[in-house]
Design an enzyme around this catalytic site. Structure first.
Site, mmCIF file in Angstrom:
data_model
loop_
_atom_site.group_PDB
_atom_site.id
_atom_site.type_symbol
_atom_site.label_atom_id
_atom_site.label_comp_id
_atom_site.label_asym_id
_atom_site.label_seq_id
_atom_site.Cartn_x
_atom_site.Cartn_y
_atom_site.Cartn_z
ATOM 1 N N SER A 46 0.801 -1.128 -0.054
ATOM 2 C CA SER A 46 0.056 -0.057 0.044
ATOM 3 C C SER A 46 0.856 1.250 -0.071
ATOM 4 C CB SER A 46 -1.063 0.042 1.235
ATOM 5 O OG SER A 46 -1.320 1.250 1.614
ATOM 6 N N LYS A 85 31.026 -1.923 5.165
ATOM 7 C CA LYS A 85 30.950 -1.735 6.556
ATOM 8 C C LYS A 85 31.758 -2.945 6.946
ATOM 9 C CE LYS A 85 27.699 -2.526 10.385
ATOM 10 N NZ LYS A 85 26.380 -2.871 10.736
ATOM 11 N N ILE A 354 17.472 -6.864 9.265
ATOM 12 C CA ILE A 354 17.472 -7.352 7.899
ATOM 13 C C ILE A 354 18.008 -8.751 7.830
ATOM 14 C CG2 ILE A 354 18.675 -6.876 5.515
ATOM 15 C CD1 ILE A 354 18.287 -3.912 6.289
HETATM 16 C C1 LIG Z 1 14.823 3.160 14.162
HETATM 17 C C2 LIG Z 1 14.942 1.874 13.534
HETATM 18 C C3 LIG Z 1 16.311 1.693 13.004
HETATM 19 C C4 LIG Z 1 16.389 0.603 12.383
HETATM 20 N N1 LIG Z 1 17.735 0.364 11.638
HETATM 21 C C5 LIG Z 1 17.842 -1.073 11.250
HETATM 22 C C6 LIG Z 1 19.261 -1.203 10.683
HETATM 23 O O1 LIG Z 1 20.229 -0.437 10.683
HETATM 24 N N2 LIG Z 1 19.482 -2.430 10.087
HETATM 25 C C7 LIG Z 1 18.540 -3.394 10.085
HETATM 26 O O2 LIG Z 1 18.920 -4.348 9.757
HETATM 27 N N3 LIG Z 1 17.233 -3.081 10.468
HETATM 28 C C8 LIG Z 1 16.935 -1.773 10.932
HETATM 29 N N4 LIG Z 1 15.653 -1.635 11.527
HETATM 30 C C9 LIG Z 1 14.842 -2.557 11.256
HETATM 31 C C10 LIG Z 1 14.223 -2.535 9.700
HETATM 32 O O3 LIG Z 1 13.957 -1.067 9.402
HETATM 33 C C11 LIG Z 1 13.177 -3.501 9.262
HETATM 34 O O4 LIG Z 1 13.580 -4.648 9.671
HETATM 35 C C12 LIG Z 1 13.084 -3.523 7.773
HETATM 36 O O5 LIG Z 1 12.950 -2.275 7.226
HETATM 37 C C13 LIG Z 1 11.750 -4.247 7.503
HETATM 38 O O6 LIG Z 1 10.653 -3.518 7.753
HETATM 39 P P1 LIG Z 1 9.256 -4.276 7.188
HETATM 40 O O7 LIG Z 1 9.373 -4.708 5.814
HETATM 41 O O8 LIG Z 1 9.056 -5.547 8.009
HETATM 42 O O9 LIG Z 1 8.181 -3.381 7.596
HETATM 43 P P2 LIG Z 1 7.586 -1.757 6.893
HETATM 44 O O10 LIG Z 1 8.825 -1.256 6.093
HETATM 45 O O11 LIG Z 1 7.038 -1.248 8.063
HETATM 46 O O12 LIG Z 1 6.604 -2.315 5.387
HETATM 47 C C14 LIG Z 1 5.412 -2.733 5.837
HETATM 48 C C15 LIG Z 1 4.742 -2.978 4.655
HETATM 49 O O13 LIG Z 1 3.343 -3.432 4.690
HETATM 50 C C16 LIG Z 1 2.529 -2.659 3.994
HETATM 51 N N5 LIG Z 1 1.091 -2.579 4.825
HETATM 52 C C17 LIG Z 1 0.846 -2.492 5.969
HETATM 53 N N6 LIG Z 1 -0.699 -2.653 6.191
HETATM 54 C C18 LIG Z 1 -0.850 -2.841 5.035
HETATM 55 C C19 LIG Z 1 -2.290 -3.146 4.407
HETATM 56 N N7 LIG Z 1 -3.486 -3.300 5.271
HETATM 57 N N8 LIG Z 1 -2.373 -3.398 3.206
HETATM 58 C C20 LIG Z 1 -1.317 -3.425 2.444
HETATM 59 N N9 LIG Z 1 -0.058 -3.156 2.906
HETATM 60 C C21 LIG Z 1 0.030 -3.082 4.112
HETATM 61 C C22 LIG Z 1 3.069 -1.191 3.976
HETATM 62 O O14 LIG Z 1 2.529 -0.371 2.856
HETATM 63 C C23 LIG Z 1 4.640 -1.519 3.861
HETATM 64 O O15 LIG Z 1 4.929 -1.847 2.407
HETATM 65 C C24 LIG Z 1 15.557 -0.466 12.043
HETATM 66 C C25 LIG Z 1 14.071 -0.465 12.462
HETATM 67 C C26 LIG Z 1 13.899 0.918 13.065
HETATM 68 C C27 LIG Z 1 12.443 1.177 13.883
#
Ligand SMILES: Cc1cc2nc3c(=O)[nH]c(=O)nc-3n(C[C@H](O)[C@H](O)[C@H](O)COP(=O)(O)OP(=O)(O)OC[C@H]3O[C@@H](n4cnc5c(N)ncnc54)[C@H](O)[C@@H]3O)c2cc1C
Length: 522
Positions: A46, A85, A354
């Site tokens: 989304s 890194k 990651i």
């Molecule tokens: C402050 C901070 C710093 C970080 N730094 C690091 C780092 O240096 N190294 C590292 O390895 N990790 C780091 N992380 C963790 C890393 O950011 C995440 O593990 C990574 O970005 C994966 O996120 P995600 O894809 O799980 O979630 P998100 O990026 O939140 O993606 C969620 C997805 O789901 C979709 N979605 C949600 N609800 C719906 C719905 N109802 N319908 C359709 N789509 C939906 C959204 O649109 C989005 O595309 C950090 C996290 C934080 C909070």
């Protein structure tokens, strides 16, 4: 490369919900590693909801993942504004003024079959003139010199004793994987999932309904919806294990700034009154953030500190993120598997999220349901996936807690709290074995390796009283000579390395950044 084809009716329909780093890493992994005729992969994301937009520092395992996908490294670096890194520098963590690096590499050699740390402890206890532990790591020396070269593949070379990871722009990375995966047959649907229907008998997810009214059917659903955990937490109701009693940081402020200061081949983590700050150098900017505990510092104070400590001018307003440390009880329930933030969160102190996504993708590929089985899941495979998930998270948790629990920042409320809080038995056991005999864990599966534990235990001021008695097999004179030679070999080799800036400029720089980096290197 596979483009869209008519799949056989037996093809297993995999539906990934979420297009952040987790969703696209999963989609890319499945597209490359599974038989495209047997699995039909769709990803729903989304644009309105967006992604968390952080996650820029990684561990060396990501190179293996990229290599498995067949990603061209230089292109990847250019398109994600990537840098190299070699480890993480911890400043002021043990106590104010302390500095140590957790390197992606080894400390010394296991002489006579005995791990290096035992020789080092023995030499110090015998009163020999030995350097601090950090002097015996090639990767640490390269970090201190802001140098980078690819490791040498000859195991006899001192230059083979390290590995490397990347820093990159999180949004560019997700874009890169999106293009990569859709070019290889993953179907992308833009839309918001509004409703989820389950089979009343099995409880399995059957269909998703989007805001547009469209319905999507699937056999296996991958929840990559970030902190929302729409499917696993929301619909399947898998409980959350709260680890905030051990890891009290619950907020982060993130802000990019103009690139200035050292172009380091490492991430920097500097302890602060209410948590810690990260610094991640990219080609086009520097990523910064303050991870803090709202129990010990308020948001305004954290913002002020963050902005006052940037190397360059801020490029945006600091963005607040809220979280809680912990994980789901299970990551796979019914026909729903969660990855990334939907399955758990551990603060980015050791850049592990990651990696945890990568591990989940590879475990899922190994344990993938068989095409033709539809949504019938083999319970043994599900149980194994969950066992591996627990191991990964629990081990990282202990390692992170160690950084907090072993501190001597007396008189600061957060640091006094984390030093005196009860810690998990599994961690207490590791610390006591290290204190008794310089023993460090050495896992075959999961994080972290022996040298990682060693760097943080010593770096945080934990001192071993004893060592492996087998180390006594070497004469003290021989030991002193070996240690001196090792240190000299490291110093000579590092002195001949390219600077990090020069290396990135000629290897994987975007057009504009190459000139900047070349001037930074000179
Ligand atoms: C402050 C901070 C710093 C970080 N730094 C690091 C780092 O240096 N190294 C590292 O390895 N990790 C780091 N992380 C963790 C890393 O950011 C995440 O593990 C990574 O970005 C994966 O996120 P995600 O894809 O799980 O979630 P998100 O990026 O939140 O993606 C969620 C997805 O789901 C979709 N979605 C949600 N609800 C719906 C719905 N109802 N319908 C359709 N789509 C939906 C959204 O649109 C989005 O595309 C950090 C996290 C934080 C909070």
């Amino acid at each position: 490369m596979q483009t869209d084809t008519a799949k056989p009716a037996t093809a297993l329909k995999v539906v990934i919900v979420g297009g952040g780093t987790a969703g696209w890493m999963c989609a890319a992994g499945l597209a490359r590693l599974l038989d495209p005729a047997a699995y039909d992969v769709t990803l729903i994301e989304s644009d309105e909801i967006g992604t968390v937009g952080v996650g820029e520092a990684t561990l060396p395992h990501i190179k293996t993942f990229n290599d498995m996908l067949g990603i061209d490294e230089a292109q990847f670096m250019r398109e994600t504004q990537g840098t190299f890194k070699l480890g993480i520098e911890f400043r002021d963590w043990g106590r104010p003024g302390d500095r140590y690096i957790h390197p992606f590499g080894t400390f010394g050699h296991p002489w006579g079959g005995v791990d290096f740390q035992h020789h080092w402890v023995r030499a110090r206890q015998a009163g020999q003139d030995v350097a601090p532990l950090q002097a015996y790591s090639y990767a640490v020396a390269a970090c201190r010199a802001n140098a980078f070269e690819f490791p040498n593949e000859d195991p006899k070379s001192i230059r083979s004793t390290y590995a490397y990871a990347y820093h990159f722009d999180a949004s560019l990375y997700a874009d890169f994987l999106r293009r990569w995966a859709t070019a290889r047959g993953v179907k992308r649907i833009e839309g918001e999932v509004r409703d989820i229907a389950r089979d009343p008998a099995s409880g399995h997810v059957q269909t998703l309904t989007l805001k547009s009214g469209a319905t999507i059917v699937g056999d296996l659903f991958i929840d990559c919806t970030g902190f929302r955990s729409l499917l696993l937490g929301g619909v399947m109701g898998v409980a959350w294990q709260d680890w905030s009693p051990w890891l009290p940081c619950d907020r982060a402020l993130a802000v990019p700034c103009e690139r200035a200061g050292e172009f380091t081949p490492y991430t920097r983590s500097t302890a602060q009154t209410g948590g810690w700050m990260w610094r991640i150098p990219l080609q086009h900017r520097t990523g910064n953030g303050y991870v803090f505990s709202s129990r010990f510092i308020d948001e305004d104070q954290a913002r002020e500190t963050l902005l006052s400590k940037l190397d360059g001018a801020p490029l945006a307003e600091p963005r607040l993120l809220r979280f809680e440390a912990g994980r789901r009880e299970r990551a796979w329930s019914g026909n729903c598997v969660a990855m990334g933030l939907a399955s758990g969160f551990l603060e980015p102190l050791e850049s592990t999220s990651i990696f945890l996504i990568q591990a989940a993708v590879l475990d899922l590929v190994n344990l993938m349901p068989t095409p033709g089985d539809g949504d019938r899941m083999d319970r043994r495979l599900v149980a194994e996936f969950n066992r591996l998930f627990e191991i990964q998270y629990d081990r990282v948790r202990d390692f992170l807690i160690l950084h907090y629990a072993a501190n001597q920042r007396y008189g600061e409320a957060l640091w006094d709290h984390v030093r005196t809080m009860p810690i998990p038995d599994s961690l207490a056991h590791k610390i006591s074995l290290f204190e008794a005999r310089a023993w460090t864990p050495n896992y075959k599966y999961g994080l972290f390796s022996r040298d990682s534990w060693l760097s943080v235990l010593i770096g945080q001021g934990v001192t071993p009283r004893g060592y492996d008695r087998l180390a006594d097999g070497l004469s003290l004179e021989d030991l002193e000579t070996r240690m001196r030679d090792l240190q000299a070999r490291i110093e000579t080799n590092v002195a001949a390395m390219s600077s990090h800036a020069a290396f990135v400029a000629r290897y994987g720089a975007g057009r504009v950044e190459a000139a900047h980096l070349a001037s930074a290197a000179s």
